[in-house]
Design a protein around this motif. Structure first.
Motif, PDB file in Angstrom:
ATOM      1  N   UNK A   3       0.856  -1.189   0.000  1.00 58.94           N
ATOM      2  CA  UNK A   3       0.000   0.000   0.000  1.00 58.94           C
ATOM      3  C   UNK A   3       0.888   1.234   0.000  1.00 58.94           C
ATOM      4  N   UNK A   4       0.437   2.234  -0.694  1.00 62.12           N
ATOM      5  CA  UNK A   4       1.288   3.415  -0.846  1.00 62.12           C
ATOM      6  C   UNK A   4       1.494   4.159   0.464  1.00 62.12           C
ATOM      7  N   UNK A   5       0.581   3.961   1.407  1.00 63.66           N
ATOM      8  CA  UNK A   5       0.668   4.718   2.656  1.00 63.66           C
ATOM      9  C   UNK A   5       1.278   3.922   3.811  1.00 63.66           C
ATOM     10  N   UNK A   6       1.695   2.705   3.562  1.00 64.51           N
ATOM     11  CA  UNK A   6       2.217   1.938   4.684  1.00 64.51           C
ATOM     12  C   UNK A   6       3.255   0.916   4.243  1.00 64.51           C
ATOM     13  N   UNK A   7       3.887   0.276   5.205  1.00 62.70           N
ATOM     14  CA  UNK A   7       4.896  -0.754   4.877  1.00 62.70           C
ATOM     15  C   UNK A   7       4.225  -1.997   4.260  1.00 62.70           C
ATOM     16  N   UNK A   8       5.055  -2.765   3.555  1.00 60.68           N
ATOM     17  CA  UNK A   8       4.555  -4.020   2.993  1.00 60.68           C
ATOM     18  C   UNK A   8       4.164  -4.979   4.106  1.00 60.68           C
TER      19      UNK A   8
END
Length: 323
Positions: free
Chosen positions: A54-59
């Motif tokens: 997700x672009x806003x968080x870690x994998x």
């Protein structure tokens, strides 16, 4: 992911389906993905994971899963666990192994044409083997005889016969035939020694001499087996005086008589006169006797040698004057 490497949909062995739903009230999205994967036996230890980005968080990575992969047996292997060489009287332990998951637990052993079935184990032992047990051994699956493995087993053996052996008594001048016969599972190495000294070849005696008497040993070996035989040769003969000589002592005051003879058993010597400093040596049938005398007059001295087979004697003149 398989072993941390991304999987790509190929429409055949790897099929990935993803869906995204959106809540009309919250406007939040939910994503799900399914993997359809055609496994092979190489995937026995493969680790499968899924990763969400997700672009806003870690994998986000799931815990790994390892799946049991069942596949049929493709190869059977027969092993001989007994150490080499296998000798007569040893045990032969055979082990049959097969791939496949779950692996087979029961097998057929073919022991030189005779079938033996073992269940819930993969080992078969033959005890106290003989040379007749040499041959072709096989193992196979219970329900698939054509899937088999083969091993050739050789039981080592060594048969040796030596003639003569033990104590051998011969007369000087006679002949003696030495015969060595051997039968073995491999080419045998033969070593001869006489009185612990190595000989180049099998001894041959066409006209025996005293020097040929001694202890003869024969060592025959193949890998793992060794046989040792011996015969002790005694060469006998009637005593024979080869020479009777005289010479002056170093101080010039005595006469030293030397009587050299051959014979076996060792001859005894008898001098016809008394003397001093008697000396004697005996090596390989040759005897040397020395006698020191101080003649007061001219003498005829006799040297006589005797053993159980006979005797011989010789005379020599000894003069009282210096010479």
């Amino acid at each position: 992911m398989k072993n941390n490497q991304p999987l790509m949909d190929d429409g055949k062995t790897i099929i990935i389906k993803s869906t995204v739903t959106k809540d009309p009230a919250t406007h939040l999205s939910s994503t799900s993905s399914s993997l359809q994967y055609t496994a092979s036996k190489e995937d026995m230890a493969s680790q499968f994971t899924c990763m969400a980005k997700h672009v806003l968080g870690p994998d986000q990575v799931s815990s790994a899963e390892i799946f049991p992969i069942h596949y049929p047996t493709e190869k059977v292997s027969l092993q001989v666990l007994s150490p080499s060489p296998i000798r007569e009287g040893d045990n032969i332990t055979l082990k049959c192994q097969a791939d496949g998951n779950p692996p087979p637990t029961s097998f057929n052993f073919n022991i030189k044409g005779q079938r033996v079935t073992v269940t819930n184990k993969d080992i078969y032992t033959i005890t106290g083997v003989t040379r007749a047990d040499s041959g072709v051994y096989k193992c196979s699956l219970l329900n698939k005889d054509e899937m088999e493995s083969t091993q050739i087993v050789t039981v080592s053996f060594l048969d040796v016969s030596l003639s003569p052996k033990g104590n051998v008594v011969k007369k000087v001048g006679e002949s003696l035939v030495v015969s060595l016969e051997k039968n073995s599972s491999a080419e045998a190495k033969v070593t001869w020694t006489k009185d612990k000294r190595t000989l180049d070849k099998l001894p041959s005696f066409s006209n025996l001499t005293y020097s040929e008497a001694g202890l003869y040993e024969c060592d025959v070996s193949i890998e793992g087996i060794r046989r040792t035989f011996f015969f002790k040769l005694t060469v006998e003969g009637t005593p024979k005086i080869r020479s009777l000589t005289k010479h002056r002592s170093t101080d010039g005051k005595h006469k030293v008589l030397t009587c050299e003879a051959e014979g076996s058993p060792q001859p005894d010597v008898l001098w016809s006169v008394n003397g001093t400093n008697d000396q004697m040596s005996y090596v390989q049938g040759k005897a040397t006797y020395k006698l020191t005398v101080v003649p007061s007059k001219n003498l005829t001295v006799t040297c006589e040698v005797t053993n159980k087979l006979g005797s011989d004697k010789k005379d020599i003149s000894v003069f009282s004057r210096k010479y």
